[in-house]
Write a protein that holds these residues in place. Structure first.
Motif, PDB file in Angstrom:
ATOM      1  N   THR A   3       0.804  -1.142   0.054  1.00 14.27           N
ATOM      2  CA  THR A   3       0.079   0.099   0.122  1.00 14.27           C
ATOM      3  C   THR A   3       0.966   1.187   0.014  1.00 14.27           C
ATOM      4  N   GLY A   4       0.570   2.171  -0.638  1.00 17.11           N
ATOM      5  CA  GLY A   4       1.246   3.550  -0.916  1.00 17.11           C
ATOM      6  C   GLY A   4       0.066   4.462  -0.799  1.00 17.11           C
ATOM      7  N   SER A   5       0.399   5.765  -0.040  1.00 16.83           N
ATOM      8  CA  SER A   5      -0.412   7.026   0.201  1.00 16.83           C
ATOM      9  C   SER A   5       0.445   8.213   0.153  1.00 16.83           C
ATOM     10  N   ALA A   6      -0.466   9.287  -0.436  1.00 14.90           N
ATOM     11  CA  ALA A   6       0.149  10.354  -0.285  1.00 14.90           C
ATOM     12  C   ALA A   6      -0.842  11.521   0.117  1.00 14.90           C
ATOM     13  N   SER A  25       3.612   0.882   2.730  1.00  9.75           N
ATOM     14  CA  SER A  25       3.701  -0.503   3.791  1.00  9.75           C
ATOM     15  C   SER A  25       3.685  -1.758   2.795  1.00  9.75           C
ATOM     16  N   ALA A  26       4.177  -2.880   3.304  1.00 11.09           N
ATOM     17  CA  ALA A  26       4.102  -4.200   2.823  1.00 11.09           C
ATOM     18  C   ALA A  26       3.980  -5.257   4.028  1.00 11.09           C
ATOM     19  N   THR A  27       2.919  -6.026   3.669  1.00 11.22           N
ATOM     20  CA  THR A  27       2.650  -7.100   4.490  1.00 11.22           C
ATOM     21  C   THR A  27       2.513  -8.390   3.930  1.00 11.22           C
ATOM     22  N   TYR A  28       3.225  -9.468   4.650  1.00  5.56           N
ATOM     23  CA  TYR A  28       2.929 -10.812   3.727  1.00  5.56           C
ATOM     24  C   TYR A  28       3.276 -11.932   4.729  1.00  5.56           C
ATOM     25  N   GLY A  29       2.351 -12.917   4.604  1.00  2.00           N
ATOM     26  CA  GLY A  29       2.301 -14.076   5.377  1.00  2.00           C
ATOM     27  C   GLY A  29       2.145 -15.442   4.737  1.00  2.00           C
ATOM     28  N   PHE A  30       2.764 -16.606   5.386  1.00  2.00           N
ATOM     29  CA  PHE A  30       2.754 -17.757   4.548  1.00  2.00           C
ATOM     30  C   PHE A  30       2.566 -18.711   5.608  1.00  2.00           C
ATOM     31  N   GLY A  31       1.970 -19.892   5.233  1.00  2.00           N
ATOM     32  CA  GLY A  31       1.585 -20.929   6.083  1.00  2.00           C
ATOM     33  C   GLY A  31       0.315 -21.036   6.938  1.00  2.00           C
ATOM     34  N   ASP A  32      -0.303 -22.011   6.809  1.00  2.00           N
ATOM     35  CA  ASP A  32      -1.713 -22.095   7.500  1.00  2.00           C
ATOM     36  C   ASP A  32      -1.623 -22.635   8.813  1.00  2.00           C
ATOM     37  N   ILE A  33      -2.007 -22.019   9.978  1.00  2.00           N
ATOM     38  CA  ILE A  33      -1.809 -22.884  11.230  1.00  2.00           C
ATOM     39  C   ILE A  33      -2.514 -24.077  11.347  1.00  2.00           C
ATOM     40  N   ASP A  34      -3.752 -24.042  10.508  1.00  2.00           N
ATOM     41  CA  ASP A  34      -4.845 -25.142  10.701  1.00  2.00           C
ATOM     42  C   ASP A  34      -4.365 -26.311   9.857  1.00  2.00           C
ATOM     43  N   THR A  35      -3.783 -26.088   8.644  1.00  2.00           N
ATOM     44  CA  THR A  35      -3.380 -27.038   7.665  1.00  2.00           C
ATOM     45  C   THR A  35      -1.950 -27.188   7.610  1.00  2.00           C
ATOM     46  N   ASP A  36      -1.091 -26.265   7.841  1.00  2.00           N
ATOM     47  CA  ASP A  36       0.411 -26.597   7.847  1.00  2.00           C
ATOM     48  C   ASP A  36       1.040 -26.497   9.081  1.00  2.00           C
ATOM     49  N   ARG A  37       0.265 -26.237  10.069  1.00  5.14           N
ATOM     50  CA  ARG A  37       0.551 -26.163  11.387  1.00  5.14           C
ATOM     51  C   ARG A  37       1.787 -25.167  11.791  1.00  5.14           C
TER      52      ARG A  37
END
Length: 925
Positions: A179-182, A196-208
């Motif tokens: 996301t970028g803003s002015a 800003s930048a956000t990134y997530g990987f892995g699923d706690i329910d399926t990948d533990r």
């Protein structure tokens, strides 16, 4: 689970029990049947439970609702809530050395009474107390904000008398977002932006497992006083009730300098009145540019003042420059179906530079110097000249540049813990290490002591010359004399451990009897270290900060019982015991204060009278321990009084000539006690249809042994009563000691606060889209407190500026929002408004009579209108265009003289940036 009108939206991967009482809180709607009911812990309770409207008023703001506000920082979101008043803002850094601290303050009970949590745990405060700087919260990582507007000491211990703000950060997210803003103010100055930048990987329910990281960079440009008419002068003409007045808050530290002359006693025992005048005005018949002939000039038996006064407000930056970088990193690992390990890391760096008027310094003028012979002696009578004792110049160092202070605040927060299920118990425990550290630097306008004194002693510098008239060689010496470097570092470190457990323990006819238990241990350590340059006296007229190293341990245990009494009637009872150890002063090798302990309790209930009608109420007690500096701080220099005052004891040797600012000292009080509170709340929620609902909660908080202090205005108005709050003090550059005001902590007596939080929500489907309307507000019934030094002499700030608190409590604070969703487009209008009040009673010069009169300005209702439009270009891309303060509403005229160097308006209660346009682009992947 039975359907009813009080269930809320699914938030993230869990469901929350909250009260809908703010205009942008999650909309109440019927819950769809689910295959598995998940139990979650709610802010204000330790017991995990299924989704249901709770017995306590909790307001929730989701990440989506955050985006609709157009806010660029956490403080803007929190401080616009109707329940928030009396908070500290970043603008106050202009002249207060606050470093840009911004706070939360529920119901104007006090920022130190509002507990701020990050993912349900405490974070390191600013200074030695409990107040948290909201700039330390990573905004782009927020999943939701939960605001409990009722006391919670029985669960969280000290500091939660007013309520709790819990920032819940993102978890178990897959994929990313950039996301970028002015944002650009159309009146000029104050541009801002972020990426800003956000990134997530892995699923706690399926990948533990799951790992998520969020980073953000913010930039805020400064706003100069000259870019806004309403804040551009300290010599302020205005009209009131058909009369023309001038409000004069200019400074006697001027350029060219004023000369102050004191005299020896005559042979007959009498003393010639002290004489203060402006040599430039005497010679030229008028004051120099950016100066006015002071309206505070007067002749008395002890002093004669004929000063020119400097318009400092014309030079300052009324909105400070800042940069902020934040990082949030979290990981979850599911070791088994019943055990999950987790770790959270949050880091932010907030870099703020405040620029205020050039340095006001006293300069000793030797009687043997050419400066004395040229600029002072010609304007003295023969009797005066024969009896001169000392001469000092009150000089504004404009040629040295604006005073620029840079405060870098590093906030670090680490949590390692585990949660799981064992033998029917839901368990959660963790260890916390959190630190808030600052480095305060001077980066302009402050000059070195040796170099400056050399210029004076060698006649290389003339303080009685107009700005810009120094020689080229002198200007080079000035530039070389500027000090650049740190003046102090400080840090507050929190180390803690907590454990919580809850379970159903018995099945009653009306439901499950549930028990919650918990314990926590904490250690706070506060360090304040002056720099080597400060201690060595390298900065002219600068008193080095004191060195502190304070430490204190505390802890508590609690239990909570959830009791289904009968069908639709549920009660909760909580009890907590806290202990707080004395303060260990490691630097001075002593212990200050005594062991403190307290037991607090809370009882609450909710009654579902009808499927669409809920009643709730609570009663409880609370306490707050005094912070470490309130107990252990010695008497130290703390700048000068915000306003100018006449001498508290006229005719004595420690008076300043005329009406001037006096030095201020601050200190602790080892005898102060813990504050205690009794509070209750009662409310209802009614939703006759799925398209309309409303509710209200009445709250009442009574605090005894409240810690505060006498204000300078109070003390100077009654110096006989407050004689113990005056001492004498000499700054490093002054030629003699003068009276100084002591600001010290004391248990002032009582405070009483009550009011009503209310809201309406409406939803309807139109032929062209869906319309959602929210109207919420807080109506304050009482905001009173005893005057310092009294037990039952109450005063109030409700509806008018009070000198005791140096603030206003608004009777009404409102927020209206309306969102129309039409296909890929969404349009939102938001109105924030506060009610009218009476300004600080202030002396102003009547232009017609040339006499001072006390003026109290009525300040009308104030509000701003914001618009935002969102276009969903695709499922992954959004473009947002918005306008803040669409109607370009200027701050109303105010003659207050506290909370920053801004003049002509109160920065706490209005928007100096005016109309501004912002553009946001967001992409999901």
């Amino acid at each position: 689970m039975k359907n009813n009108q009080f269930t809320l939206k699914h938030l993230g991967r869990s469901t929350m029990a909250v009260a809908v009482s703010m205009c942008f809180v999650s909309v109440v709607q019927a819950q769809e049947p689910v295959a598995k009911v998940q139990r979650v812990e709610v802010t204000g309770s330790s017991i995990k439970r299924i989704q249901a409207e709770g017995s306590l008023p909790v307001q929730v703001i989701t990440a989506k609702e955050l985006a609709k506000t157009g806010a660029t920082n956490v403080a803007e979101v929190i401080q616009n809530l109707p329940a928030m008043q009396g908070f500290q803002i970043a603008d106050i850094a202009v002249g207060s050395n606050s470093g840009g601290i911004v706070t939360a303050n529920i119901h104007d009970i006090g920022s130190s009474y509002t507990l701020v949590l990050l993912n349900g745990r405490r974070i390191a405060p600013t200074g030695s107390g409990s107040t948290v700087n909201l700039n330390s919260i990573p905004m782009s990582a927020i999943d939701r904000i939960e605001v409990l507007t009722d006391g919670a000491s029985a669960l969280y211990g000290s500091d939660a008398i007013a309520g709790v703000v819990n920032f819940v950060l993102k978890q178990n997210q897959q994929g990313g977002n950039v996301t970028g803003s002015a944002m650009v103010p159309l009146e000029g100055g104050g541009k801002s932006g972020y990426v800003s930048a956000t990134y997530g990987f892995g699923d706690i329910d399926t990948d533990r497992f799951n790992v998520l990281m969020s980073v953000r960079h913010d930039v805020q440009r400064q706003l100069s006083a000259t870019e806004r008419d309403f804040g551009s002068t300290a010599y302020l003409p205005f009209s009131h009730e058909g009369k023309n007045f001038i409000y004069d808050r200019t400074s006697a530290f001027a350029v060219p300098a004023n000369a102050s002359v004191t005299f020896k006693k005559l042979a007959n025992g009498t003393t010639i009145p002290a004489y203060s005048f402006n040599p430039y005005e005497k010679k030229n018949g008028k004051c120099a540019e950016r100066n006015f002939y002071s309206l505070n000039n007067a002749s008395t038996a002890t002093s004669v003042t004929q000063n020119c006064a400097y318009d400092f407000a014309n030079t300052i930056e009324i909105y400070p420059e800042s940069k902020r970088d934040s990082l949030y990193l979290t990981g979850r690992y599911k070791a088994s179906d019943d055990l999950t390990f987790y770790s959270d890391v949050a880091y932010s760096r907030y870099d703020l530079t405040a620029r205020i008027a050039a340095n006001p310094v006293p300069v000793a003028i030797p009687l043997s110097s050419s400066l004395y012979a040229t600029h002072v002696l010609p304007y003295l009578s023969a009797t005066q000249a024969a009896n001169v004792s000392a001469v000092s110049a009150s000089y504004r160092a404009q040629d040295f540049g604006l005073r620029s202070s840079q405060t870098i605040t590093d906030s670090k927060h680490l949590v390692v813990g585990a949660e799981g299920e064992y033998a029917g118990w839901s368990l959660n425990g963790g260890m916390t290490w959190s630190q808030n550290a600052i480095d305060e630097k001077y980066v302009g306008g402050y000059f070195k002591d040796k170099e400056f004194r050399d210029m004076i002693s060698k006649n290389l510098f003339d303080p009685f010359q107009p700005a810009g008239n120094q020689t080229e060689a002198t200007r080079k010496l000035m530039a070389d004399s500027i000090f650049h470097g740190s003046v102090r570092t400080a840090s507050t470190t929190l180390t803690g451990f907590d454990l919580r457990a809850s379970r159903e323990i018995y099945r009653l006819p009306a439901g499950a009897l549930s028990l919650g238990l918990g314990a926590d241990l904490r250690q706070y350590e506060y360090k304040n270290t002056p720099s080597a340059a400060s201690v060595a006296g390298e900065i002219y007229n600068f008193a080095a900060p004191n060195q502190y190293e304070l430490k204190r341990k505390s802890g508590g245990v609690f239990g909570e019982l959830l009791i289904p009494v009968i069908k639709n009637l549920e009660m909760t009872a909580a009890l907590r015991y806290d202990f707080i150890k004395p303060v260990s002063d490691l630097f001075n090798k002593k212990t200050v204060g005594e062991d403190l302990s307290s037991s607090t309790y809370k009882v609450s209930a909710r009654y579902q009278a009808l499927p669409n009608l809920l009643f709730r109420g609570s009663y409880g007690t609370g306490f707050k321990a005094p912070d470490m500096l309130s107990l252990a701080q010695p008497l130290v220099p703390n700048g000068v009084t915000a306003a100018a005052f006449d001498c508290p004891y006229p005719g004595t040797e420690f008076c300043k000539p005329g009406k001037l600012q006096y030095s201020q000292l601050s200190g602790g009080n080892a005898a102060i006690k813990a504050e205690k509170s009794d509070q209750f709340a009662i409310g209802f929620r009614f939703e006759p249809t799925s398209s309309f609902g409303f509710g209200a909660d009445y709250w009442n908080v009574h605090i005894t042994d409240a810690i505060s202090g006498v204000s300078a205005s109070q003390a100077f108005a009654d110096p006989v009563t407050f004689k113990d709050l005056f001492t004498t003090y000499k700054t490093p550059a002054e030629t003699q000691a003068y009276y100084a005001f002591k600001s010290v902590s004391t248990n002032i007596g009582q405070s009483k606060n009550s009011g009503i939080d209310w809201d309406f929500v409406g939803r309807t489907v139109l032929p062209f889209g869906r319309l959602t309307v929210n109207l919420a507000g807080t109506y304050v019934i009482e905001s009173s407190y005893t005057k310092p030094g009294t037990k039952n002499d109450f005063t109030t700030s409700l509806g008018f500026y009070n000198d005791v608190s140096a603030s206003v409590t608004f009777r009404n604070k409102l927020r209206f929002s309306s969102t129309l969703d039409t296909g890929n487009f969404s349009n939102t209008i938001i109105v924030n408004a506060v009610s009218h009040y009476l300004d600080k009673p202030t002396a102003a010069r009547n232009v017609a009579t040339n006499a001072f009169e006390t003026v109290t300005l009525p300040i009308g209702n104030y509000g701003t209108l914001d618009w935002q439009g969102v276009y969903n270009y695709s499922k992954t891309m959004r473009i947002t265009l918005g306008v803040k303060n669409l109607l370009n509403k200027e701050p109303p005229l105010s003659l207050r003289d506290s909370s920053g160097h801004q003049v002509g308006y109160d920065p706490r209660y209005a928007d100096p940036l005016l109309r501004r346009v912002y553009l946001v682009g967001s992409y999901d992947f």
